[in-house]
Design a protein around this motif. Sequence first.
Motif, mmCIF file in Angstrom:
data_model
loop_
_atom_site.group_PDB
_atom_site.id
_atom_site.type_symbol
_atom_site.label_atom_id
_atom_site.label_comp_id
_atom_site.label_asym_id
_atom_site.label_seq_id
_atom_site.Cartn_x
_atom_site.Cartn_y
_atom_site.Cartn_z
ATOM 1 N N PRO A 195 0.375 -1.045 -0.089
ATOM 2 C CA PRO A 195 0.153 0.137 0.199
ATOM 3 C C PRO A 195 0.719 1.411 -0.171
ATOM 4 C CG PRO A 195 0.151 -0.559 2.195
ATOM 5 C CD PRO A 195 1.047 -1.825 1.777
ATOM 6 N N TYR A 196 1.754 1.558 -0.773
ATOM 7 C CA TYR A 196 2.230 2.942 -1.389
ATOM 8 C C TYR A 196 1.234 3.823 -1.521
ATOM 9 C CZ TYR A 196 6.901 0.306 -0.877
ATOM 10 O OH TYR A 196 8.613 0.052 -0.873
ATOM 11 N N ARG A 197 1.615 5.260 -0.842
ATOM 12 C CA ARG A 197 1.030 6.526 -1.397
ATOM 13 C C ARG A 197 0.707 6.830 -2.065
ATOM 14 N NH1 ARG A 197 1.899 10.254 3.724
ATOM 15 N NH2 ARG A 197 2.908 9.013 5.426
ATOM 16 N N ARG A 198 1.195 6.039 -4.175
ATOM 17 C CA ARG A 198 1.524 6.757 -4.753
ATOM 18 C C ARG A 198 0.530 5.473 -5.834
ATOM 19 N NH1 ARG A 198 5.510 3.864 -5.081
ATOM 20 N NH2 ARG A 198 6.320 1.373 -6.228
ATOM 21 N N VAL A 199 0.265 4.447 -5.351
ATOM 22 C CA VAL A 199 -0.892 3.628 -5.607
ATOM 23 C C VAL A 199 -2.378 3.499 -5.092
ATOM 24 C CG1 VAL A 199 -1.507 0.791 -5.413
ATOM 25 C CG2 VAL A 199 0.974 2.281 -5.889
ATOM 26 N N LEU A 200 -1.907 4.498 -3.564
ATOM 27 C CA LEU A 200 -3.691 4.268 -2.826
ATOM 28 C C LEU A 200 -3.984 5.869 -3.584
ATOM 29 C CD1 LEU A 200 -2.403 4.108 0.523
ATOM 30 C CD2 LEU A 200 -3.493 2.190 -1.495
ATOM 31 N N ASP A 201 -3.281 6.436 -3.842
ATOM 32 C CA ASP A 201 -3.967 7.678 -4.450
ATOM 33 C C ASP A 201 -4.454 7.292 -5.355
ATOM 34 O OD1 ASP A 201 -3.222 9.452 -2.472
ATOM 35 O OD2 ASP A 201 -1.549 10.088 -3.428
ATOM 36 N N SER A 256 -9.421 1.078 7.368
ATOM 37 C CA SER A 256 -8.653 2.653 7.936
ATOM 38 C C SER A 256 -9.283 4.085 6.675
ATOM 39 C CB SER A 256 -7.488 2.635 7.859
ATOM 40 O OG SER A 256 -6.466 2.618 6.648
ATOM 41 N N ILE A 257 -9.287 4.729 6.467
ATOM 42 C CA ILE A 257 -9.728 5.554 4.984
ATOM 43 C C ILE A 257 -8.694 6.411 4.932
ATOM 44 C CG2 ILE A 257 -11.118 7.417 4.564
ATOM 45 C CD1 ILE A 257 -12.763 4.948 5.754
ATOM 46 N N TRP A 258 -8.728 6.545 3.690
ATOM 47 C CA TRP A 258 -7.217 6.629 2.863
ATOM 48 C C TRP A 258 -8.308 7.791 1.769
ATOM 49 C CZ3 TRP A 258 -2.409 7.014 3.393
ATOM 50 C CH2 TRP A 258 -1.046 7.544 2.446
ATOM 51 N N LYS A 259 -8.027 9.277 2.512
ATOM 52 C CA LYS A 259 -8.717 10.138 1.280
ATOM 53 C C LYS A 259 -10.061 9.929 0.853
ATOM 54 C CE LYS A 259 -4.262 11.744 -0.591
ATOM 55 N NZ LYS A 259 -2.990 12.519 -1.623
ATOM 56 N N GLY A 260 -11.007 9.310 2.290
ATOM 57 C CA GLY A 260 -12.507 9.470 1.660
ATOM 58 C C GLY A 260 -12.555 7.950 1.328
ATOM 59 N N VAL A 261 -11.777 7.240 1.200
ATOM 60 C CA VAL A 261 -11.985 5.365 0.692
ATOM 61 C C VAL A 261 -11.978 4.417 1.702
ATOM 62 C CG1 VAL A 261 -11.432 3.954 -1.216
ATOM 63 C CG2 VAL A 261 -12.125 6.482 -1.413
ATOM 64 N N PRO A 262 -12.440 4.367 1.946
ATOM 65 C CA PRO A 262 -11.758 2.737 3.012
ATOM 66 C C PRO A 262 -10.701 1.839 2.514
ATOM 67 C CG PRO A 262 -14.262 2.765 2.474
ATOM 68 C CD PRO A 262 -14.193 3.395 1.755
ATOM 69 N N LEU A 263 -9.262 1.732 3.972
ATOM 70 C CA LEU A 263 -9.214 0.919 3.033
ATOM 71 C C LEU A 263 -9.077 -0.213 4.195
ATOM 72 C CD1 LEU A 263 -5.748 1.005 1.808
ATOM 73 C CD2 LEU A 263 -5.264 2.656 3.138
ATOM 74 N N THR A 264 -8.512 -1.758 3.426
ATOM 75 C CA THR A 264 -8.142 -2.370 4.303
ATOM 76 C C THR A 264 -6.612 -2.819 3.753
ATOM 77 O OG1 THR A 264 -9.536 -4.456 5.311
ATOM 78 C CG2 THR A 264 -9.787 -4.141 2.909
#
Length: 309
Positions: free
Chosen positions: A220-226, A269-277
């Motif tokens: 889960p690198y930030r660039r990919v989550l974004d 958790s939440i990543w920029k408004g989107v659920p992340l597991t």
Amino acid sequence: MRALPLAALGTAGAAAATVAAAHVWARHVEIHRYTVREQELRILPPGARTIRVLHISDIHLVPDQSRKLDFLRHLATYRPHLVIDTGDNIASAAAVPVLAEAIEPLLRRPGAFVMGSNDMFAPVRKNPLRYFLPDARPAGLTERTDGDLPTQELARRLGEFGWKDLTNTRATIELGGLEVRLAGVDDPHLERDRFPDPAPVEPSAPEHGNVLRLGVAHAPYRRVLDAFVADGAELVLAGHTHGGQLRLPGYGALVTNCDIPREQARGLSIWKGVPLTVSAGMGASPYSNYRLFTPPEATLLTLRARRPD
């Protein structure tokens, strides 16, 4: 040389005993305390039926891990509607057929997968202090293309009953009236992620009402989550972190082995408004086969319809 006070000796002895006990627990007890983390989200379109998504990750299987294999077989009893595998399945070439046999009941259900670095490269002994460096990856790892594990055979086994390979691509799975649109990437830890092109739009076709958009990656690198957020994902699934593998009460994960914040190294958790597991996964490298305050896990997500406004 002046002798240490008895009180200091007692404190040092207690500290050493605590460290020794923690090592025994992490190496011989907690690493085998398999659990299912159950979580619930209301992200489906109104009126959609409830679905169960089983998220498995970081199995790091070697063939003689009988308790882990028993846990993998047990997971079929949850009867998931969809299975998502976020990689690092094996720790030796001999594990591929053993893994396929253990999860065959799950392979016969709708599913999708991505690969992790340990599906390509066999584990090697590392200095655990390396993970406290800004970049824990060995020099040259991201340039290597000559993986020494049977990755293609693993992909064939995972896909033989219909699981979708999401390596830098998209796929769609129909689940009883719900259209699950998946986007996936190759392992970001190896910098092999190439975000798939947007899905083609047919101007004459109306937008499907019952749609769920998922993003799937190993690390889960930030660039990919974004990128998943920008793509419209309604849920992102990843693994890789092992939940930190070592956690401390009141502090959490010591490291994440990527650039995600430590507090998001495990669970929902939440990543920029989107659920992340992020799954803490089921295993670890054979050379560091221990866990502390983060037992091996699979995740069962119960997805329900959003409540009407």
